[in-house]
Scaffold this active site. Structure first.
Site, PDB file in Angstrom:
ATOM      1  N   ARG A  27       0.832  -1.203   0.000  1.00  0.00           N
ATOM      2  CA  ARG A  27       0.000   0.000   0.000  1.00  0.00           C
ATOM      3  C   ARG A  27       0.872   1.261   0.000  1.00  0.00           C
ATOM      4  O   ARG A  27       2.059   1.211   0.281  1.00  0.00           O
ATOM      5  CB  ARG A  27      -0.917   0.018   1.234  1.00  0.00           C
ATOM      6  CG  ARG A  27      -2.023  -0.998   1.191  1.00  0.00           C
ATOM      7  CD  ARG A  27      -2.821  -1.022   2.487  1.00  0.00           C
ATOM      8  NE  ARG A  27      -2.059  -1.622   3.590  1.00  0.00           N
ATOM      9  CZ  ARG A  27      -2.529  -1.759   4.835  1.00  0.00           C
ATOM     10  NH1 ARG A  27      -3.732  -1.302   5.133  1.00  0.00           N
ATOM     11  NH2 ARG A  27      -1.793  -2.329   5.760  1.00  0.00           N
ATOM     12  N   LYS A  39       1.627   1.904   7.418  1.00  0.00           N
ATOM     13  CA  LYS A  39       1.904   1.129   8.632  1.00  0.00           C
ATOM     14  C   LYS A  39       2.748   1.947   9.607  1.00  0.00           C
ATOM     15  O   LYS A  39       3.217   3.029   9.303  1.00  0.00           O
ATOM     16  CB  LYS A  39       2.597  -0.189   8.277  1.00  0.00           C
ATOM     17  CG  LYS A  39       1.704  -1.164   7.529  1.00  0.00           C
ATOM     18  CD  LYS A  39       0.410  -1.477   8.273  1.00  0.00           C
ATOM     19  CE  LYS A  39       0.626  -2.258   9.544  1.00  0.00           C
ATOM     20  NZ  LYS A  39      -0.631  -2.510  10.288  1.00  0.00           N
ATOM     21  N   GLU A  96      -5.788   5.159  13.654  1.00  0.00           N
ATOM     22  CA  GLU A  96      -6.745   4.226  14.260  1.00  0.00           C
ATOM     23  C   GLU A  96      -7.456   4.768  15.490  1.00  0.00           C
ATOM     24  O   GLU A  96      -8.430   4.170  15.950  1.00  0.00           O
ATOM     25  CB  GLU A  96      -6.056   2.891  14.605  1.00  0.00           C
ATOM     26  CG  GLU A  96      -5.143   2.921  15.810  1.00  0.00           C
ATOM     27  CD  GLU A  96      -3.739   3.380  15.497  1.00  0.00           C
ATOM     28  OE1 GLU A  96      -2.901   3.347  16.403  1.00  0.00           O
ATOM     29  OE2 GLU A  96      -3.480   3.779  14.339  1.00  0.00           O
ATOM     30  N   SER A 123     -10.791  -1.892   8.110  1.00  0.00           N
ATOM     31  CA  SER A 123     -11.558  -2.911   8.834  1.00  0.00           C
ATOM     32  C   SER A 123     -12.541  -3.604   7.901  1.00  0.00           C
ATOM     33  O   SER A 123     -12.752  -4.817   7.991  1.00  0.00           O
ATOM     34  CB  SER A 123     -12.307  -2.264  10.007  1.00  0.00           C
ATOM     35  OG  SER A 123     -11.411  -1.757  10.965  1.00  0.00           O
ATOM     36  N   SER A 128     -22.667 -12.473  23.749  1.00  0.00           N
ATOM     37  CA  SER A 128     -21.398 -13.129  24.059  1.00  0.00           C
ATOM     38  C   SER A 128     -21.206 -13.331  25.558  1.00  0.00           C
ATOM     39  O   SER A 128     -21.492 -12.454  26.368  1.00  0.00           O
ATOM     40  CB  SER A 128     -20.237 -12.297  23.511  1.00  0.00           C
ATOM     41  OG  SER A 128     -19.011 -12.978  23.674  1.00  0.00           O
ATOM     42  N   ASN A 130      -1.056  -7.109   8.569  1.00  0.00           N
ATOM     43  CA  ASN A 130      -1.429  -6.101   7.563  1.00  0.00           C
ATOM     44  C   ASN A 130      -2.204  -6.768   6.427  1.00  0.00           C
ATOM     45  O   ASN A 130      -1.819  -6.719   5.265  1.00  0.00           O
ATOM     46  CB  ASN A 130      -0.204  -5.356   7.030  1.00  0.00           C
ATOM     47  CG  ASN A 130       0.830  -6.270   6.389  1.00  0.00           C
ATOM     48  OD1 ASN A 130       0.979  -7.427   6.772  1.00  0.00           O
ATOM     49  ND2 ASN A 130       1.548  -5.766   5.406  1.00  0.00           N
TER      50      ASN A 130
END
Length: 362
Positions: free
Chosen positions: A15, A75, A118, A134, A220, A300
């Site tokens: 990327r 990254k 993020e 995501s 959950s 990644n």
């Protein structure tokens, strides 16, 4: 502002943080964009396209760090780059500091301004710069899981969609957020028997309304999770706490009770992973086996579909990058509370509390 777009150096990462279209917008707003040579090649964007958009091509990362007032990556900053950071420089990229003490210490030592994609978060809890990746990682998790369920890959030989007269495979998705929803969409589209677990009953109500009939929802709990994964062919770990370390919800003891040849994909691995046995893997060596179960923990995942990922990422990050460039980082953060939450390290201090807590730093 001088903005440096760096070539990614993490293993198998193709990327790039900015498309030529993004460069064009920044230059038309009066900014100087420096792009490392061949930075976009892995995503299908040649140097010529960046030059036509107004970028200056630069040969070395050293020069990009030296000249850039803001440096952009996809990254996290890699160890070889730590020494290139400088005081007051804006770093705008995915950082994932909650699971990376070494990088955190390096950012502190440099006294740079570290803004993490993020942790940019809107008032309604959305993570706009994490969302596109995501979505991609969630969809890819089913593709990869289906691949490793095949017997030549060590799987139990289950076709997720089944065929007439043969039951489909069972997919368990832990977490009903962006990753989990996109994973469930693909698994349902393939015809699998899908269960989504989440602790938010309102989220489950929503998913129950919008997902197809072969998708079930379940509140959950430790008991419910254990019962589901014992029957699962494919388990997707899709749990996220914004900026913080992921909770380890599935223990090794639980994995030992799963079917041999089943597959687990830990999409939360960037934040430390939500399976006890998880550790980061690469696209070149993506899986390992625990208790007869295959675990896929590539940190990644979207890098494998670099062109789609690059365009989706630029669509999301460009408005924020433009705001920082136009206003300066202080004014941009003052004007946008969502962007302000992206600030992780400033003047040698960690200013994002979930990172402090995750790393045990007071």
């Amino acid at each position: 502002m001088k903005i440096s777009v760096l070539k990614e150096i993490k293993a198998a990462e193709k990327r790039v943080s900015m498309t030529p279209a993004g460069v064009d917008l920044l230059t038309k707003n009066g900014h100087k964009v420096l792009v490392e040579k061949a930075a976009g090649a892995g995503s299908g964007f040649p140097d010529e396209a960046y030059v036509q958009a107004g970028a200056e091509m630069v040969a070395t990362p050293e020069e990009l760090y030296e000249r850039g007032e803001m440096v952009m990556h996809v990254k996290e900053i890699q160890p070889g780059e730590y020494k290139l950071l400088r005081e007051g420089q804006i770093v705008f990229t995915y950082l994932h500091l909650a699971a990376d003490l070494e990088q955190t210490v390096a950012l502190q030592a440099s006294k740079c301004v570290a803004i993490a994609y993020e942790t940019v978060q809107t008032a309604d809890g959305r993570l706009p710069l994490l969302q596109p990746m995501s979505e991609i990682a969630g969809r890819m998790s089913i593709q990869e899981g289906a691949h490793f369920l095949q017997m030549p890959q060590g799987g139990n030989g289950i076709l997720l969609g089944g065929v007439p007269g043969v039951a489909p495979g069972k997919v368990v998705v832990i977490g009903g957020g962006v990753v989990g929803t996109n994973a469930a969409k693909i698994a349902c589209g393939m015809g699998a028997d899908v269960t989504i677990l989440d602790m938010n009953i309102e989220r489950l109500r929503y998913l129950d309304d919008v997902m197809p009939a072969n998708c079930k929802t379940l509140v959950s709990s430790h008991y419910a999770l254990l019962e589901e994964i014992k029957q699962a062919d494919l388990v997707i770990g899709a749990v996220l706490i914004a900026g913080a370390k992921a909770p380890r919800l599935v223990t090794r003891q639980m994995i030992a009770q799963m079917k041999k040849g089943s597959v687990m994909v830990d999409v939360a691995i960037d934040q430390g992973g939500c399976f006890e046995t998880s550790h980061p893997t690469t696209h070149q060596d993506p899986v390992f086996t625990i208790e007869g179960v295959t675990q896929y923990c590539v940190a990644n995942m979207p890098g494998a579909v670099a062109r789609t990922s690059t365009m989706a990422l630029t669509n999301a990050t460009l408005p924020y990058a433009l705001a920082i460039a136009n206003k300066g980082w202080q004014k941009a953060l003052e004007d946008d509370k969502a962007l302000a939450k992206g600030l992780n390290v400033l003047n040698g201090e960690i200013v994002y509390e979930p990172v402090k807590e995750a790393l045990g730093i007071k």
